[in-house]
Design a protein around this motif. Structure first.
Motif, PDB file in Angstrom:
ATOM      1  N   LYS A 109       0.807  -1.218   0.000  1.00 25.08           N
ATOM      2  CA  LYS A 109       0.000   0.000   0.000  1.00 25.08           C
ATOM      3  C   LYS A 109       0.843   1.272   0.000  1.00 25.08           C
ATOM      4  O   LYS A 109       0.409   2.315  -0.518  1.00 25.08           O
ATOM      5  CB  LYS A 109      -0.934   0.006   1.225  1.00 25.08           C
ATOM      6  CG  LYS A 109      -2.120  -0.945   1.093  1.00 25.08           C
ATOM      7  CD  LYS A 109      -3.018  -0.517  -0.063  1.00 25.08           C
ATOM      8  CE  LYS A 109      -4.225  -1.400  -0.215  1.00 25.08           C
ATOM      9  NZ  LYS A 109      -5.089  -0.991  -1.347  1.00 25.08           N
ATOM     10  N   ALA A 111       4.582   1.486  -0.644  1.00 26.57           N
ATOM     11  CA  ALA A 111       5.724   1.555  -1.567  1.00 26.57           C
ATOM     12  C   ALA A 111       5.280   1.942  -2.975  1.00 26.57           C
ATOM     13  O   ALA A 111       4.124   1.737  -3.365  1.00 26.57           O
ATOM     14  CB  ALA A 111       6.453   0.221  -1.590  1.00 26.57           C
ATOM     15  N   ASN A 112       6.228   2.482  -3.718  1.00 30.64           N
ATOM     16  CA  ASN A 112       5.974   2.900  -5.096  1.00 30.64           C
ATOM     17  C   ASN A 112       7.025   2.279  -6.019  1.00 30.64           C
ATOM     18  O   ASN A 112       8.189   2.690  -6.021  1.00 30.64           O
ATOM     19  CB  ASN A 112       6.020   4.431  -5.226  1.00 30.64           C
ATOM     20  CG  ASN A 112       4.837   5.087  -4.558  1.00 30.64           C
ATOM     21  OD1 ASN A 112       3.699   4.713  -4.792  1.00 30.64           O
ATOM     22  ND2 ASN A 112       5.114   6.069  -3.704  1.00 30.64           N
ATOM     23  N   PHE A 113       6.603   1.272  -6.773  1.00 25.00           N
ATOM     24  CA  PHE A 113       7.464   0.641  -7.776  1.00 25.00           C
ATOM     25  C   PHE A 113       6.674   0.500  -9.072  1.00 25.00           C
ATOM     26  O   PHE A 113       5.437   0.395  -9.052  1.00 25.00           O
ATOM     27  CB  PHE A 113       7.941  -0.740  -7.304  1.00 25.00           C
ATOM     28  CG  PHE A 113       8.877  -0.697  -6.129  1.00 25.00           C
ATOM     29  CD1 PHE A 113      10.204  -0.372  -6.288  1.00 25.00           C
ATOM     30  CD2 PHE A 113       8.417  -0.996  -4.844  1.00 25.00           C
ATOM     31  CE1 PHE A 113      11.073  -0.327  -5.209  1.00 25.00           C
ATOM     32  CE2 PHE A 113       9.266  -0.959  -3.761  1.00 25.00           C
ATOM     33  CZ  PHE A 113      10.596  -0.624  -3.941  1.00 25.00           C
ATOM     34  N   SER A 114       7.385   0.485 -10.170  1.00 28.39           N
ATOM     35  CA  SER A 114       6.725   0.407 -11.475  1.00 28.39           C
ATOM     36  C   SER A 114       6.711  -1.006 -12.049  1.00 28.39           C
ATOM     37  O   SER A 114       6.251  -1.213 -13.171  1.00 28.39           O
ATOM     38  CB  SER A 114       7.414   1.350 -12.470  1.00 28.39           C
ATOM     39  OG  SER A 114       8.802   1.038 -12.583  1.00 28.39           O
ATOM     40  N   LEU A 119       2.573  -3.908  -9.233  1.00 26.82           N
ATOM     41  CA  LEU A 119       1.334  -3.172  -9.504  1.00 26.82           C
ATOM     42  C   LEU A 119       0.122  -4.103  -9.489  1.00 26.82           C
ATOM     43  O   LEU A 119      -0.956  -3.727  -9.017  1.00 26.82           O
ATOM     44  CB  LEU A 119       1.448  -2.464 -10.857  1.00 26.82           C
ATOM     45  CG  LEU A 119       2.522  -1.369 -10.951  1.00 26.82           C
ATOM     46  CD1 LEU A 119       2.593  -0.806 -12.366  1.00 26.82           C
ATOM     47  CD2 LEU A 119       2.223  -0.245  -9.951  1.00 26.82           C
ATOM     48  N   LYS A 122      -0.539  -4.937  -5.856  1.00 27.96           N
ATOM     49  CA  LYS A 122      -1.069  -3.740  -5.193  1.00 27.96           C
ATOM     50  C   LYS A 122      -2.546  -3.538  -5.523  1.00 27.96           C
ATOM     51  O   LYS A 122      -3.346  -3.144  -4.669  1.00 27.96           O
ATOM     52  CB  LYS A 122      -0.262  -2.517  -5.639  1.00 27.96           C
ATOM     53  CG  LYS A 122      -0.560  -1.220  -4.877  1.00 27.96           C
ATOM     54  CD  LYS A 122       0.270  -0.094  -5.451  1.00 27.96           C
ATOM     55  CE  LYS A 122       0.094   1.187  -4.667  1.00 27.96           C
ATOM     56  NZ  LYS A 122       0.790   1.163  -3.376  1.00 27.96           N
ATOM     57  N   SER A 204      11.981   2.058  -1.497  1.00 30.24           N
ATOM     58  CA  SER A 204      10.938   2.950  -1.995  1.00 30.24           C
ATOM     59  C   SER A 204      11.075   4.343  -1.381  1.00 30.24           C
ATOM     60  O   SER A 204      10.934   5.357  -2.075  1.00 30.24           O
ATOM     61  CB  SER A 204       9.559   2.368  -1.687  1.00 30.24           C
ATOM     62  OG  SER A 204       8.535   3.242  -2.105  1.00 30.24           O
ATOM     63  N   LYS A 207      14.107   6.150  -2.938  1.00 31.64           N
ATOM     64  CA  LYS A 207      13.788   6.653  -4.275  1.00 31.64           C
ATOM     65  C   LYS A 207      12.903   7.888  -4.201  1.00 31.64           C
ATOM     66  O   LYS A 207      13.080   8.845  -4.962  1.00 31.64           O
ATOM     67  CB  LYS A 207      13.084   5.561  -5.085  1.00 31.64           C
ATOM     68  CG  LYS A 207      13.982   4.416  -5.521  1.00 31.64           C
ATOM     69  CD  LYS A 207      13.194   3.314  -6.221  1.00 31.64           C
ATOM     70  CE  LYS A 207      12.493   3.825  -7.445  1.00 31.64           C
ATOM     71  NZ  LYS A 207      11.746   2.741  -8.164  1.00 31.64           N
ATOM     72  N   HIS A 208      11.960   7.866  -3.260  1.00 30.10           N
ATOM     73  CA  HIS A 208      11.050   8.995  -3.114  1.00 30.10           C
ATOM     74  C   HIS A 208      11.798  10.249  -2.647  1.00 30.10           C
ATOM     75  O   HIS A 208      11.592  11.345  -3.200  1.00 30.10           O
ATOM     76  CB  HIS A 208       9.949   8.646  -2.111  1.00 30.10           C
ATOM     77  CG  HIS A 208       9.044   9.792  -1.796  1.00 30.10           C
ATOM     78  ND1 HIS A 208       8.097  10.268  -2.678  1.00 30.10           N
ATOM     79  CD2 HIS A 208       8.959  10.569  -0.685  1.00 30.10           C
ATOM     80  CE1 HIS A 208       7.465  11.290  -2.134  1.00 30.10           C
ATOM     81  NE2 HIS A 208       7.962  11.492  -0.928  1.00 30.10           N
ATOM     82  N   SER A 223       3.784  11.783   1.593  1.00 26.27           N
ATOM     83  CA  SER A 223       4.227  10.492   1.084  1.00 26.27           C
ATOM     84  C   SER A 223       5.401   9.946   1.893  1.00 26.27           C
ATOM     85  O   SER A 223       5.487   8.740   2.147  1.00 26.27           O
ATOM     86  CB  SER A 223       4.624  10.621  -0.393  1.00 26.27           C
ATOM     87  OG  SER A 223       5.014   9.375  -0.908  1.00 26.27           O
ATOM     88  N   HIS A 227       5.605   6.525   4.355  1.00 24.13           N
ATOM     89  CA  HIS A 227       6.640   5.500   4.340  1.00 24.13           C
ATOM     90  C   HIS A 227       7.196   5.256   5.748  1.00 24.13           C
ATOM     91  O   HIS A 227       7.423   4.112   6.146  1.00 24.13           O
ATOM     92  CB  HIS A 227       7.800   5.916   3.424  1.00 24.13           C
ATOM     93  CG  HIS A 227       7.577   5.627   1.974  1.00 24.13           C
ATOM     94  ND1 HIS A 227       6.751   6.397   1.184  1.00 24.13           N
ATOM     95  CD2 HIS A 227       8.066   4.646   1.168  1.00 24.13           C
ATOM     96  CE1 HIS A 227       6.760   5.924  -0.054  1.00 24.13           C
ATOM     97  NE2 HIS A 227       7.545   4.857  -0.084  1.00 24.13           N
TER      98      HIS A 227
END
Length: 306
Positions: A109, A111-114, A119, A122, A204, A207-208, A223, A227
């Motif tokens: 919920k 973390a942000n990964f591509s 995805l 998620k 994550s 990177k943010h 954000s 985290h």
């Protein structure tokens, strides 16, 4: 007449039992009231409630075992409490599975990964969380069933029949591959999954923050806070689980110790601290639970002033 060590043990156990029951009971009660009001519950609240219930049962099993150690040591020595051990096995692994699910849920919920797999997970996690928890229950029941059908651990038999500590290690290594080994390996897998989730959260966040610096934006944005809060919760869980895991291993090998009863009491105190202490950390780290507790304190102060 209880000895000084046993009296101290009973005081500490009573305190841990009280904290654990109040903390986990509070988590379950707040989420249940919220569900009654809204007629629905979120995935995170569902995990919280399941974890709280499993830990209430786990604490009861551990405290019952502690009482047997103090008041009926001969029963504990002769391994006549298998029903208690089976119940502990069920609640123990249920608690660890649910806690691992919570850590993975935080990761998915926040973390942000591509990556497409991330995805996909998620997007689907809210839809399958109920089935995941039911799967955890099924696995824990299966482990308990295996435990119930297994005779006394070979390691414990070896330890009881050897004359001294040194001789107990001069046995075939095959004899050490018992259900204890399998259960310990499973606990290690769950710990590893939580550890991986923690490190991915760190990646994550890194990177943010790097992106925020490139955009000349402050690092303390919502954000970043999103985290940091789960990371604190996961960190505390990993530390407490590691301590609990060591205590469980020491308890398994306590038959090899001369002062076995004292060692078991010490390990029991450390073990109960995990399900009791982590509930308080979850309350502090969750906005809804923390705000509900603050409102409850304010209502209590108002009632006292009237």
């Amino acid at each position: 007449m209880l000895s000084t060590e046993e009296n101290i043990f009973m005081v500490i156990i009573t305190g841990e039992f009280t904290v654990g029951m109040l903390g986990n009971g509070y988590i379950g009660l707040v989420n249940w009231i919220d569900w009654i009001k809204k007629k629905e519950t979120s995935s995170i609240d569902y995990i919280f409630t399941s974890l709280a219930i499993s830990r209430i049962c786990l604490i009861c099993a551990m405290v019952l075992n502690a009482l047997i150690i103090v008041f009926y040591p001969e029963v504990h020595e002769n391994d006549k409490i298998k029903i208690v051990n089976i119940f502990w096995t069920l609640t123990n692994y249920l608690s660890m599975w649910f806690a691992t699910c919570l850590n993975v849920f935080y990761f998915l919920k926040v973390a942000n990964f591509s990556h497409p797999l991330f995805l996909q997970l998620k997007w689907r996690i809210d839809r399958v969380v109920h089935w995941i928890l039911l799967g955890c229950l099924a696995i824990s029941l299966l482990i308990s069933l295996i435990f119930a059908m297994t005779p006394k651990y070979e390691l414990l038999k070896i330890a009881k029949h050897k004359r001294n500590f040194t001789e107990s290690f001069h046995v075939s290594k095959i004899q050490y591959f018992s259900p204890v080994t399998i259960f310990s390996l499973l606990a290690t897998v769950l710990f590893t999954v939580s550890l991986i989730s923690f490190f991915l959260l760190i990646m994550s966040l890194w990177k943010h923050i790097k992106q925020m610096k490139l955009n000349v934006t402050g690092c303390r944005d919502p954000s970043t806070e999103a985290h940091v809060r789960p990371m604190k919760t996961v960190t505390s869980f990993l530390f407490l689980l590691f301590v609990y895991y060591l205590a469980s291993l020491l308890m398994t090998f306590s038959y090899l110790m001369k002062e076995r009863k004292l060692a078991v009491m010490f390990e029991e105190v450390i073990a109960i601290f995990y399900p009791s202490g982590h509930s308080l950390i979850l309350i502090i780290g969750n906005n809804k639970l923390r705000q509900a507790f603050v409102r409850m304190l304010r209502c209590g102060k108002t009632a006292c002033m009237m």
